[in-house]
Design an enzyme around this catalytic site. Structure first.
Site, PDB file in Angstrom:
ATOM      1  CG  ASP A  67      -0.299  -0.446   2.502  1.00 53.21           C
ATOM      2  OD1 ASP A  67       0.938  -0.445   2.564  1.00 53.21           O
ATOM      3  OD2 ASP A  67      -1.017  -0.787   3.439  1.00 53.21           O
ATOM      4  CG  ASN A 136      -9.079  -1.434  11.902  1.00 55.33           C
ATOM      5  OD1 ASN A 136      -8.125  -2.045  11.406  1.00 55.33           O
ATOM      6  ND2 ASN A 136      -9.624  -0.378  11.326  1.00 55.33           N
ATOM      7  CD  GLU A 143      -8.947   1.089   7.629  1.00 56.55           C
ATOM      8  OE1 GLU A 143      -8.943   0.165   8.459  1.00 56.55           O
ATOM      9  OE2 GLU A 143      -8.407   2.188   7.837  1.00 56.55           O
TER      10      GLU A 143
HETATM   11  C1  GLP Z   1      -0.690   0.291   8.527  1.00 56.20           C
HETATM   12  C2  GLP Z   1      -0.294  -0.513   7.296  1.00 56.20           C
HETATM   13  C3  GLP Z   1      -0.536  -1.990   7.498  1.00 56.20           C
HETATM   14  C4  GLP Z   1       0.039  -2.432   8.827  1.00 56.20           C
HETATM   15  C5  GLP Z   1      -0.681  -1.721   9.928  1.00 56.20           C
HETATM   16  C6  GLP Z   1      -0.217  -2.129  11.316  1.00 56.20           C
HETATM   17  O1  GLP Z   1      -2.012   0.653   8.529  1.00 56.20           O
HETATM   18  N1  GLP Z   1      -0.970  -0.090   6.127  1.00 56.20           N
HETATM   19  O2  GLP Z   1       0.039  -2.709   6.420  1.00 56.20           O
HETATM   20  O3  GLP Z   1      -0.063  -3.822   8.984  1.00 56.20           O
HETATM   21  O4  GLP Z   1      -0.446  -0.337   9.772  1.00 56.20           O
HETATM   22  O5  GLP Z   1       0.873  -1.358  11.681  1.00 56.20           O
HETATM   23  P1  GLP Z   1       1.864  -1.653  12.840  1.00 56.20           P
HETATM   24  O6  GLP Z   1       2.658  -2.809  12.394  1.00 56.20           O
HETATM   25  O7  GLP Z   1       2.689  -0.408  12.957  1.00 56.20           O
HETATM   26  O8  GLP Z   1       1.056  -1.935  14.048  1.00 56.20           O
END
Ligand code: GLP
Length: 245
Positions: A67, A136, A143
């Site tokens: 992404d 979430n 999402e």
């Molecule tokens: C972002 C990314 C996701 C990731 C998520 C969790 O939203 N787009 O790909 O898995 O955060 O992030 P973290 O690993 O910092 O908790």
């Protein structure tokens, strides 16, 4: 689902890096699907260490990232393109021409989503897709929704995701409101999926996604349908499902 229980974040990172390293060794020109966020940073550090000790060669590896924020240029410090260079690409012998990330500066969403789908389909999907998990239950930036979206799509980030990612920006208003994300169908097309998860703030999402019904309100739950899905989670992330292990 294959569950690998790790002690803590460092242990998650070592175990995940071993799986990715084995993938690269078995197929040096493999396509890796890569993720951003804090979850995979330790895994990338371990992979860099394996490269530095001469155990890994990235020269033929190709990548597709999950992404990118819409509206951030690739040199912006919070863009995922920048994140990947800083946390992995600049430290290994990968050819960055082989590294694909959605272009957040193409504001024509239809065009950018079609372009990125063509890149993923051109590879026939990733050989191994690495994922984190949003608090979430989101994967990539897919999402919670009424349905699982198949292809690359432009999403409006939920308040919970903006809150979670605000820590990387000076103020909440600076967090982009939209992102391009690989769709759930493209993630499921990967031959193997590896999700890394650590910490108590992920415990509810782990329970909802991997120990409950498959449901687009918990997007990660779709991975239970994948024939080769590995979850590497630490004890804190598994704290709400202890009695089911
Ligand atoms: C972002 C990314 C996701 C990731 C998520 C969790 O939203 N787009 O790909 O898995 O955060 O992030 P973290 O690993 O910092 O908790």
């Amino acid at each position: 689902m294959r569950l690998i229980i790790a002690k803590d974040y460092a242990d998650v990172s070592r175990k995940a890096a071993n799986i990715i390293a084995a993938q690269i060794q078995m197929k040096p020109d493999c396509v890796l699907g890569l993720a951003t966020g804090s979850s995979p940073v330790g895994t990338y550090k371990e992979l860099i260490a394996k490269y530095e000790s001469g155990d890994l060669d990235f020269s033929q590896v190709k990548t597709v990232n999950l992404d990118e924020y819409v509206g951030l240029p690739k040199d912006h410090e919070q863009s995922y393109a920048y994140f990947m260079r800083k946390n992995l690409f600049d430290h290994v012998n990968i050819n960055q021409k082989n590294c694909n990330i959605p272009n957040g500066m193409n504001l024509n969403a239809d065009e950018e989503c079609a372009r990125y789908d063509a890149v993923i389909n051109g590879f026939g999907g990733a050989d191994l897709q690495l994922l984190g998990l949003g608090p979430n239950g989101h994967i990539g930036f897919n999402e919670p929704a009424d349905a699982f979206i198949k292809g690359t799509n432009k999403v409006e980030l939920t308040a919970s995701t903006i809150d979670a990612n605000q820590r990387f920006f000076a103020k909440r208003e600076d967090v982009p409101t939209h992102a391009y994300t690989m769709g759930i169908g493209s993630i499921m097309k990967a031959k193997r999926v590896l999700l890394v998860c650590s910490g108590e703030n992920k415990a509810q999402a782990v329970k909802d996604c991997f120990f409950g019904p498959i449901n687009p309100r918990s997007p990660g739950s779709i991975l239970l349908f994948h024939p080769d899905f590995t979850l590497v989670a630490d004890e804190a992330a598994l704290s709400l499902v202890k009695d089911q292990l």
